[in-house]
Design an enzyme around this catalytic site. Sequence first.
Site, PDB file in Angstrom:
ATOM      1  CB  ILE A  33     -10.951  -5.036   7.163  1.00 32.48           C
ATOM      2  CG1 ILE A  33     -10.830  -5.920   5.908  1.00 32.48           C
ATOM      3  CG2 ILE A  33     -10.524  -5.787   8.409  1.00 32.48           C
ATOM      4  CD1 ILE A  33      -9.372  -6.215   5.514  1.00 32.48           C
TER       5      ILE A  33
ATOM      6  CE  LYS B  99      -9.239   4.831   2.531  1.00 31.66           C
ATOM      7  NZ  LYS B  99      -9.845   5.903   1.709  1.00 31.66           N
TER       8      LYS B  99
ATOM      9  CG  ASN C  84     -17.645   2.076   8.513  1.00 34.32           C
ATOM     10  OD1 ASN C  84     -18.716   2.228   7.936  1.00 34.32           O
ATOM     11  ND2 ASN C  84     -16.486   2.375   7.949  1.00 34.32           N
TER      12      ASN C  84
ATOM     13  CE1 TYR D  79      -2.998  -3.072   0.134  1.00 34.74           C
ATOM     14  CE2 TYR D  79      -3.638  -2.478   2.361  1.00 34.74           C
ATOM     15  CZ  TYR D  79      -3.758  -3.304   1.248  1.00 34.74           C
ATOM     16  OH  TYR D  79      -4.642  -4.353   1.272  1.00 34.74           O
TER      17      TYR D  79
HETATM   18  P1  NAP Z   1     -14.075  -0.428   1.001  1.00 38.98           P
HETATM   19  O1  NAP Z   1     -13.826  -0.552   2.442  1.00 38.98           O
HETATM   20  O2  NAP Z   1     -14.996  -1.387   0.354  1.00 38.98           O
HETATM   21  O3  NAP Z   1     -14.575   1.049   0.633  1.00 38.98           O
HETATM   22  C1  NAP Z   1     -13.843   2.170   1.010  1.00 38.98           C
HETATM   23  C2  NAP Z   1     -14.627   3.410   0.577  1.00 38.98           C
HETATM   24  O4  NAP Z   1     -15.848   3.500   1.331  1.00 38.98           O
HETATM   25  C3  NAP Z   1     -13.867   4.699   0.833  1.00 38.98           C
HETATM   26  O5  NAP Z   1     -14.167   5.556  -0.252  1.00 38.98           O
HETATM   27  C4  NAP Z   1     -14.473   5.231   2.111  1.00 38.98           C
HETATM   28  O6  NAP Z   1     -14.445   6.640   2.188  1.00 38.98           O
HETATM   29  C5  NAP Z   1     -15.911   4.765   1.954  1.00 38.98           C
HETATM   30  N1  NAP Z   1     -16.573   4.585   3.254  1.00 38.98           N
HETATM   31  C6  NAP Z   1     -16.141   3.896   4.313  1.00 38.98           C
HETATM   32  N2  NAP Z   1     -17.044   3.889   5.300  1.00 38.98           N
HETATM   33  C7  NAP Z   1     -18.092   4.614   4.856  1.00 38.98           C
HETATM   34  C8  NAP Z   1     -19.347   4.988   5.413  1.00 38.98           C
HETATM   35  N3  NAP Z   1     -19.701   4.561   6.622  1.00 38.98           N
HETATM   36  N4  NAP Z   1     -20.174   5.764   4.680  1.00 38.98           N
HETATM   37  C9  NAP Z   1     -19.824   6.180   3.423  1.00 38.98           C
HETATM   38  N5  NAP Z   1     -18.662   5.841   2.829  1.00 38.98           N
HETATM   39  C10 NAP Z   1     -17.801   5.067   3.535  1.00 38.98           C
HETATM   40  O7  NAP Z   1     -12.695  -0.464   0.178  1.00 38.98           O
HETATM   41  P2  NAP Z   1     -11.282  -1.106   0.221  1.00 38.98           P
HETATM   42  O8  NAP Z   1     -10.316  -0.158   0.731  1.00 38.98           O
HETATM   43  O9  NAP Z   1     -11.055  -1.708  -1.124  1.00 38.98           O
HETATM   44  O10 NAP Z   1     -11.373  -2.378   1.211  1.00 38.98           O
HETATM   45  C11 NAP Z   1     -11.179  -2.297   2.601  1.00 38.98           C
HETATM   46  C12 NAP Z   1      -9.814  -2.825   3.036  1.00 38.98           C
HETATM   47  O11 NAP Z   1      -9.635  -4.191   2.680  1.00 38.98           O
HETATM   48  C13 NAP Z   1      -8.630  -2.146   2.331  1.00 38.98           C
HETATM   49  O12 NAP Z   1      -8.444  -0.828   2.788  1.00 38.98           O
HETATM   50  C14 NAP Z   1      -7.531  -3.108   2.637  1.00 38.98           C
HETATM   51  O13 NAP Z   1      -7.057  -2.945   3.962  1.00 38.98           O
HETATM   52  C15 NAP Z   1      -8.249  -4.436   2.457  1.00 38.98           C
HETATM   53  N6  NAP Z   1      -8.075  -4.973   1.083  1.00 38.98           N
HETATM   54  C16 NAP Z   1      -7.356  -6.139   0.927  1.00 38.98           C
HETATM   55  C17 NAP Z   1      -7.157  -6.648  -0.328  1.00 38.98           C
HETATM   56  C18 NAP Z   1      -6.368  -7.924  -0.497  1.00 38.98           C
HETATM   57  O14 NAP Z   1      -6.014  -8.264  -1.639  1.00 38.98           O
HETATM   58  N7  NAP Z   1      -6.095  -8.632   0.571  1.00 38.98           N
HETATM   59  C19 NAP Z   1      -7.680  -6.022  -1.476  1.00 38.98           C
HETATM   60  C20 NAP Z   1      -8.416  -4.849  -1.291  1.00 38.98           C
HETATM   61  C21 NAP Z   1      -8.623  -4.356  -0.010  1.00 38.98           C
HETATM   62  P3  NAP Z   1     -13.302   7.466   2.972  1.00 38.98           P
HETATM   63  O15 NAP Z   1     -12.047   6.683   2.913  1.00 38.98           O
HETATM   64  O16 NAP Z   1     -13.254   8.747   2.228  1.00 38.98           O
HETATM   65  O17 NAP Z   1     -13.778   7.655   4.385  1.00 38.98           O
END
Ligand code: NAP
Length: 281
Positions: A237, A239, A249, A56
């Site tokens: 999890i 983000k 959340n 990251y």
């Molecule tokens: P996500 O959690 O599905 O979505 C993140 C988005 O949702 C951001 O734009 C965030 O906004 C918004 N958000 C969060 N809470 C909210 C709420 N209560 N109301 C409105 N909007 C909200 O996306 P992701 O980052 O892809 O997935 C989460 C985590 O999973 C990653 O950060 C990472 O740690 C992990 N991950 C792992 C892999 C892997 O290959 N192992 C792949 C992808 C992700 P703001 O940030 O602007 O607050």
Amino acid sequence: MTTTEIPTRPFGPVARVPVIGQGTWQMEHDDRDSAIAAIRRGLDLGLTHIDTAELYGKGRVEELVGEAISGRRSTVFLVSKVVPFNASKQGTIRACDRSLERLRTNYLDSYLLHWPSDHPLEETVAAFEDLEKVGKIRSWGVSNFDEIELEAAVRIAGPGKVACNQVLYHLRERAIEHAVAPACERLGVALVAYSPFGSGDFPADHPILKEIADAHDASPYQVALAFLAAQTPALLIPKAATVSHVEDNAAAATLVLSVDERERLDRAFPRGPRRRGVPTL
Ligand code: NAP
């Protein structure tokens, strides 16, 4: 809301972590102060499972997390990941040392292989075991493994060693419910669900989602988390680099949907047919 209100679920055989945690992918693009404030607010609210990775922001996100958790390390369940091209035996050990330095800590609660690697898994597992022996990691797991790859990992490591499998899971991507989630349960491997909001592509205006959210005076995001947590034993999890999002959340951890509401969501966002492999972004 206090920390004691977040329900916990097992993470491997020895740890329990809150059902809602905090992702950090792409936080290098967010306002740094806001992202750090959001992580700290999450910790205040009991979202102590923090997920990051050496990948990251090429290490910049680990540095940001290191700053956010500085002085609070003992309250955090800290997870990072080795990128597959570093996952040889020595490469994994060196990558872990670099992550520890960026995170300003001397141990990880869990260390994951980010996705299946061209390096033999036996080598990566041997590195994880060495790191565990010297106390640099407390457990280890995998990510983006399908049920066959997960079974192979458990065969190599022995039962009770693979702490988690972190996979893609959100309302419009429920394929893991067919075979990956049951395999995790059968093998005693914690299921960690990443991108629970579709990585920013979230159907917030969907009428069923909105209707159920309104009925609970909740947000559609909270309803999605509650639904996913009820469908499987997953640890979620999301983000969030915004304090209000983290608060939203955290409050979702205690939202309980009725059977009827879950059935309506199941029809609105169907699981779909079984597919080969594990879905990824
Ligand atoms: P996500 O959690 O599905 O979505 C993140 C988005 O949702 C951001 O734009 C965030 O906004 C918004 N958000 C969060 N809470 C909210 C709420 N209560 N109301 C409105 N909007 C909200 O996306 P992701 O980052 O892809 O997935 C989460 C985590 O999973 C990653 O950060 C990472 O740690 C992990 N991950 C792992 C892999 C892997 O290959 N192992 C792949 C992808 C992700 P703001 O940030 O602007 O607050």
